[in-house]
Design an enzyme around this catalytic site. Sequence first.
Site, PDB file in Angstrom:
ATOM      1  N   MET A 166       0.843  -1.203   0.000  1.00  0.00           N
ATOM      2  CA  MET A 166       0.000   0.000   0.000  1.00  0.00           C
ATOM      3  C   MET A 166       0.877   1.252   0.000  1.00  0.00           C
ATOM      4  O   MET A 166       0.409   2.341   0.347  1.00  0.00           O
ATOM      5  CB  MET A 166      -0.934  -0.016   1.206  1.00  0.00           C
ATOM      6  CG  MET A 166      -1.902  -1.207   1.130  1.00  0.00           C
ATOM      7  SD  MET A 166      -3.440  -0.932   1.976  1.00  0.00           S
ATOM      8  CE  MET A 166      -2.865  -0.779   3.641  1.00  0.00           C
TER       9      MET A 166
ATOM     10  N   LYS B  27       4.975 -10.424   8.743  1.00  0.00           N
ATOM     11  CA  LYS B  27       4.450  -9.371   9.629  1.00  0.00           C
ATOM     12  C   LYS B  27       2.920  -9.446   9.698  1.00  0.00           C
ATOM     13  O   LYS B  27       2.323  -9.312  10.756  1.00  0.00           O
ATOM     14  CB  LYS B  27       4.920  -8.016   9.093  1.00  0.00           C
ATOM     15  CG  LYS B  27       4.167  -6.818   9.577  1.00  0.00           C
ATOM     16  CD  LYS B  27       4.667  -6.414  10.922  1.00  0.00           C
ATOM     17  CE  LYS B  27       4.104  -5.118  11.442  1.00  0.00           C
ATOM     18  NZ  LYS B  27       2.927  -4.602  10.831  1.00  0.00           N
TER      19      LYS B  27
ATOM     20  N   VAL C  56      10.892  -7.677   9.249  1.00  0.00           N
ATOM     21  CA  VAL C  56      12.037  -6.769   9.399  1.00  0.00           C
ATOM     22  C   VAL C  56      11.718  -5.789  10.536  1.00  0.00           C
ATOM     23  O   VAL C  56      10.622  -5.223  10.591  1.00  0.00           O
ATOM     24  CB  VAL C  56      12.306  -5.999   8.088  1.00  0.00           C
ATOM     25  CG1 VAL C  56      13.429  -4.996   8.277  1.00  0.00           C
ATOM     26  CG2 VAL C  56      12.645  -6.981   6.977  1.00  0.00           C
TER      27      VAL C  56
ATOM     28  N   HIS D  16       9.252  -3.570   3.287  1.00  0.00           N
ATOM     29  CA  HIS D  16       8.801  -3.753   1.902  1.00  0.00           C
ATOM     30  C   HIS D  16       9.990  -4.073   0.987  1.00  0.00           C
ATOM     31  O   HIS D  16       9.905  -4.926   0.105  1.00  0.00           O
ATOM     32  CB  HIS D  16       8.127  -2.479   1.392  1.00  0.00           C
ATOM     33  CG  HIS D  16       6.883  -2.083   2.121  1.00  0.00           C
ATOM     34  ND1 HIS D  16       6.779  -0.921   2.860  1.00  0.00           N
ATOM     35  CD2 HIS D  16       5.676  -2.690   2.221  1.00  0.00           C
ATOM     36  CE1 HIS D  16       5.568  -0.832   3.368  1.00  0.00           C
ATOM     37  NE2 HIS D  16       4.876  -1.888   3.006  1.00  0.00           N
TER      38      HIS D  16
ATOM     39  N   HIS E 244       9.096   1.035   3.265  1.00  0.00           N
ATOM     40  CA  HIS E 244      10.189   1.028   4.245  1.00  0.00           C
ATOM     41  C   HIS E 244      11.017  -0.230   4.008  1.00  0.00           C
ATOM     42  O   HIS E 244      10.717  -1.014   3.085  1.00  0.00           O
ATOM     43  CB  HIS E 244       9.637   1.093   5.677  1.00  0.00           C
ATOM     44  CG  HIS E 244       8.551   0.086   5.959  1.00  0.00           C
ATOM     45  ND1 HIS E 244       8.789  -1.274   5.966  1.00  0.00           N
ATOM     46  CD2 HIS E 244       7.221   0.224   6.216  1.00  0.00           C
ATOM     47  CE1 HIS E 244       7.679  -1.921   6.240  1.00  0.00           C
ATOM     48  NE2 HIS E 244       6.692  -1.037   6.378  1.00  0.00           N
ATOM     49  N   GLU E 245      12.007  -0.441   4.862  1.00  0.00           N
ATOM     50  CA  GLU E 245      12.926  -1.580   4.678  1.00  0.00           C
ATOM     51  C   GLU E 245      12.200  -2.925   4.648  1.00  0.00           C
ATOM     52  O   GLU E 245      12.653  -3.857   4.005  1.00  0.00           O
ATOM     53  CB  GLU E 245      13.988  -1.600   5.778  1.00  0.00           C
ATOM     54  CG  GLU E 245      15.258  -0.847   5.437  1.00  0.00           C
ATOM     55  CD  GLU E 245      15.966  -1.376   4.180  1.00  0.00           C
ATOM     56  OE1 GLU E 245      16.144  -2.595   4.049  1.00  0.00           O
ATOM     57  OE2 GLU E 245      16.330  -0.552   3.328  1.00  0.00           O
TER      58      GLU E 245
ATOM     59  N   GLN F  80     -10.516  -2.371   2.070  1.00  0.00           N
ATOM     60  CA  GLN F  80     -10.066  -3.149   3.230  1.00  0.00           C
ATOM     61  C   GLN F  80     -10.045  -2.331   4.515  1.00  0.00           C
ATOM     62  O   GLN F  80      -9.654  -2.821   5.563  1.00  0.00           O
ATOM     63  CB  GLN F  80      -8.701  -3.795   2.974  1.00  0.00           C
ATOM     64  CG  GLN F  80      -7.524  -2.837   2.964  1.00  0.00           C
ATOM     65  CD  GLN F  80      -6.247  -3.555   2.563  1.00  0.00           C
ATOM     66  OE1 GLN F  80      -6.103  -4.011   1.442  1.00  0.00           O
ATOM     67  NE2 GLN F  80      -5.302  -3.674   3.495  1.00  0.00           N
TER      68      GLN F  80
END
Length: 285
Positions: free
Chosen positions: A30, A149, A176, A37, A34-35, A61
């Site tokens: 979305m 995650k 992560v 992704h 960040h790291e 959603q």
Amino acid sequence: MLVIRTIREMQSWARTARAAGRRVGLVPTMGGLHEGHLSLVRCAQTHADGVVVSLFVNPIQFGPGEVFAAYPRDEAGDVALCRDEHVDVVFCPDAGEMYAPDHSVSVDETALSANLCGRFRPGHFRGVVTVVLKLFHAALPDMAVFGRKDAQQVRVIERMVRDLNIPVEIVIAPIVREPDGLAMSSRNRYLSPSERRRSLCLHRALTQVEQRVAQGERDAGALRERMIAVIRDGDPPVDIDYVEVVDWNTLRPVDHIRGETLVAVAVRIGRTRLIDNTVVSGAGC
Ligand code: AMP
């Protein structure tokens, strides 16, 4: 790197890539990259030779009162990060491209969606599963990467792929974390400095579970109690949506840890909802 905004162009790129013998990988996101992704992108690059990253904040959603309007959007920044990672295509359709005004078909998973976040976010997984199927039909991937995650999300997607015979391999990438243990999330930017400090109780609680299981604890009730105590220990204590110990395959609560077990938590800190989890196994004892 191409930036594609229409489904027709996306499909055309994917068909051409596949006809040329390339394996297409998809990383649905979305945005607000960040790291976490980017680790999915690197994972996709080890499994595929043409990687598509989708950036789409999926309206269906989000429930009423959730953060859809305020969800962080930075397309230019996300595109730049993808370029640095040598992504082949960034697919960023707008909501009008993805949903006809009178769209009336959705996909419902009815077993794995029922527990955990499903209890607190009615309709959420219908929105997720529907958009992921639509993204699969746009990018025509051979494989797709999802982060652990969102453990329930990836289990629900695996079930959709199985039950609807979708020819896409699902790969799960590890969580992560920030150096202090907080799982990276686009939502972390909403945390004030004091909320950011309090958010560390999630990782503390999950680490204690891992340690206790390693020491031989198998009683799910005892592990839950310990986690709840750790999470409530802050000042002011964070609000718990759930702390659950469930079987990885069924996502049903277990009394004892035997096989692969998901320990999942969801809390609200101020106005921000955070989730985190760990997977433990009782195998060998
Ligand atoms: P989102 O943009 O939040 O919908 O997430 C897109 C994908 O990135 C999902 O498959 C997430 O599970 C994954 N993801 C988000 N945060 C992390 C993280 N900290 N570590 C690994 N994967 C993540």
